[in-house]
Design an enzyme around this catalytic site. Sequence first.
Site, PDB file in Angstrom:
ATOM      1  N   ASP A  43       0.841  -1.202   0.000  1.00 16.23           N
ATOM      2  CA  ASP A  43       0.000   0.000   0.000  1.00 16.23           C
ATOM      3  C   ASP A  43       0.874   1.250   0.000  1.00 16.23           C
ATOM      4  OD1 ASP A  43      -2.369  -1.526   0.082  1.00 16.23           O
ATOM      5  OD2 ASP A  43      -2.107  -1.826   2.221  1.00 16.23           O
ATOM      6  N   LYS A  69       0.586  -8.116  -2.551  1.00 16.93           N
ATOM      7  CA  LYS A  69      -0.723  -7.631  -3.015  1.00 16.93           C
ATOM      8  C   LYS A  69      -0.623  -6.195  -3.517  1.00 16.93           C
ATOM      9  CE  LYS A  69      -4.282  -6.320  -0.133  1.00 16.93           C
ATOM     10  NZ  LYS A  69      -5.037  -5.146  -0.605  1.00 16.93           N
ATOM     11  N   LYS A 122     -10.903  -5.918  -6.807  1.00 15.06           N
ATOM     12  CA  LYS A 122     -12.294  -6.166  -6.352  1.00 15.06           C
ATOM     13  C   LYS A 122     -13.316  -5.839  -7.433  1.00 15.06           C
ATOM     14  CE  LYS A 122     -11.287  -5.355  -1.439  1.00 15.06           C
ATOM     15  NZ  LYS A 122      -9.915  -4.806  -1.518  1.00 15.06           N
ATOM     16  N   ILE A 155     -20.715  -6.246 -14.986  1.00  9.75           N
ATOM     17  CA  ILE A 155     -21.486  -7.278 -15.691  1.00  9.75           C
ATOM     18  C   ILE A 155     -20.533  -8.434 -16.038  1.00  9.75           C
ATOM     19  CG2 ILE A 155     -23.234  -5.693 -16.587  1.00  9.75           C
ATOM     20  CD1 ILE A 155     -21.771  -5.902 -19.325  1.00  9.75           C
ATOM     21  N   THR A 205     -15.037  -4.794   5.326  1.00 10.11           N
ATOM     22  CA  THR A 205     -14.938  -4.731   6.793  1.00 10.11           C
ATOM     23  C   THR A 205     -15.449  -3.419   7.393  1.00 10.11           C
ATOM     24  OG1 THR A 205     -12.658  -3.978   6.572  1.00 10.11           O
ATOM     25  CG2 THR A 205     -12.977  -6.322   6.966  1.00 10.11           C
ATOM     26  N   GLN A 230      -7.826  -1.285  12.286  1.00 11.69           N
ATOM     27  CA  GLN A 230      -8.132  -2.717  12.318  1.00 11.69           C
ATOM     28  C   GLN A 230      -8.684  -3.065  13.696  1.00 11.69           C
ATOM     29  OE1 GLN A 230      -8.297  -4.524   9.843  1.00 11.69           O
ATOM     30  NE2 GLN A 230      -6.639  -4.261   8.383  1.00 11.69           N
TER      31      GLN A 230
HETATM   32  O1  C5P Z   1      -3.917  -2.864   8.081  1.00 11.28           O
HETATM   33  P1  C5P Z   1      -2.923  -3.310   7.038  1.00 11.28           P
HETATM   34  O2  C5P Z   1      -2.015  -2.194   6.611  1.00 11.28           O
HETATM   35  O3  C5P Z   1      -2.161  -4.557   7.426  1.00 11.28           O
HETATM   36  O4  C5P Z   1      -3.854  -3.632   5.804  1.00 11.28           O
HETATM   37  C1  C5P Z   1      -3.472  -4.420   4.741  1.00 11.28           C
HETATM   38  C2  C5P Z   1      -4.649  -4.555   3.793  1.00 11.28           C
HETATM   39  O5  C5P Z   1      -5.783  -5.008   4.522  1.00 11.28           O
HETATM   40  C3  C5P Z   1      -5.111  -3.261   3.130  1.00 11.28           C
HETATM   41  O6  C5P Z   1      -4.514  -3.080   1.869  1.00 11.28           O
HETATM   42  C4  C5P Z   1      -6.582  -3.481   2.925  1.00 11.28           C
HETATM   43  O7  C5P Z   1      -6.801  -4.109   1.678  1.00 11.28           O
HETATM   44  C5  C5P Z   1      -6.967  -4.457   3.995  1.00 11.28           C
HETATM   45  N1  C5P Z   1      -7.732  -3.797   5.082  1.00 11.28           N
HETATM   46  C6  C5P Z   1      -9.000  -4.260   5.395  1.00 11.28           C
HETATM   47  N2  C5P Z   1      -9.724  -3.679   6.400  1.00 11.28           N
HETATM   48  C7  C5P Z   1      -9.244  -2.626   7.089  1.00 11.28           C
HETATM   49  C8  C5P Z   1      -7.948  -2.132   6.798  1.00 11.28           C
HETATM   50  C9  C5P Z   1      -7.223  -2.758   5.783  1.00 11.28           C
HETATM   51  O8  C5P Z   1      -9.464  -5.202   4.792  1.00 11.28           O
HETATM   52  N3  C5P Z   1      -9.994  -2.082   8.056  1.00 11.28           N
END
Ligand code: C5P
Length: 244
Positions: A22, A44, A73, A77, A131, A202
Amino acid sequence: MSSEPSIRTSLSLKNPVCLSLDLSDPEKGLAVLEGVGRQAGMVKAGPVPFLSYGEPLLRQAERLGIPLFLDLKWHDIPNTVHDAIRSLPSSAIRMITIHALGGPSMVRAARRACELWGENRPALVAVTALTHLTDEELGLIGLSTREEAVRRLGAMALESGADGLVLSPKELLLARSLWGSAPYLVTPGIRPRDSAIAGDDQSNAASPGEAHAMGADLLVVGRPILRADSPEKALAAILRELQG
Ligand code: C5P
């Protein structure tokens, strides 16, 4: 459901940690890929790195033999999703995400397109409910609770050809109890016990060992590695915890 013996075998990752790249800065992102990215089982790339420096990222992953997880993600269609997967720009892409909300025909079309890549096809994993969605928001979408969303959308996606699901750690036990060992389960929200990240979002996190014990196949880890003083040491500590 998949007719292959196991997507795990065809992926054959060297470890179950997926580094979430990221980072929007191309120089930094490519340096991380070349450094700690090589030690991870998979890397990823979501829309930010892919749109900012997708081409050099793909070339470098190919050169270094790093399996990539393209996390775009898709939700469109069936024909568009099919053609997007058929047009993936590199065989280094070994995993892709779709939204289960696209429905059975979209998931089936995605799977058909994955099959066109042959024995090294990308694994197809489906997101059920993102999430950040509260039960109230899920209700507005017509999905009642998170558990109900995971049950219904997860079952539909797996029956329609997804290899697995992307789930938060607290949904792993439910998924294994519902669908057994076959689905490939990918989970973000991993926090090593000693990890402290300012402004962390998180709230349902699990440690690497906990997530693994609850049935996760692939642990997606971003900031605990990217923001560590030594990303290499942070990844090594996670791998040690998993071995223990
Ligand atoms: O929190 P972290 O930096 O480890 O996040 C890694 C990946 O987890 C992010 O790129 C995102 O796709 C996913 N993520 C998630 N839900 C969150 C925060 C991050 O699914 N609340």
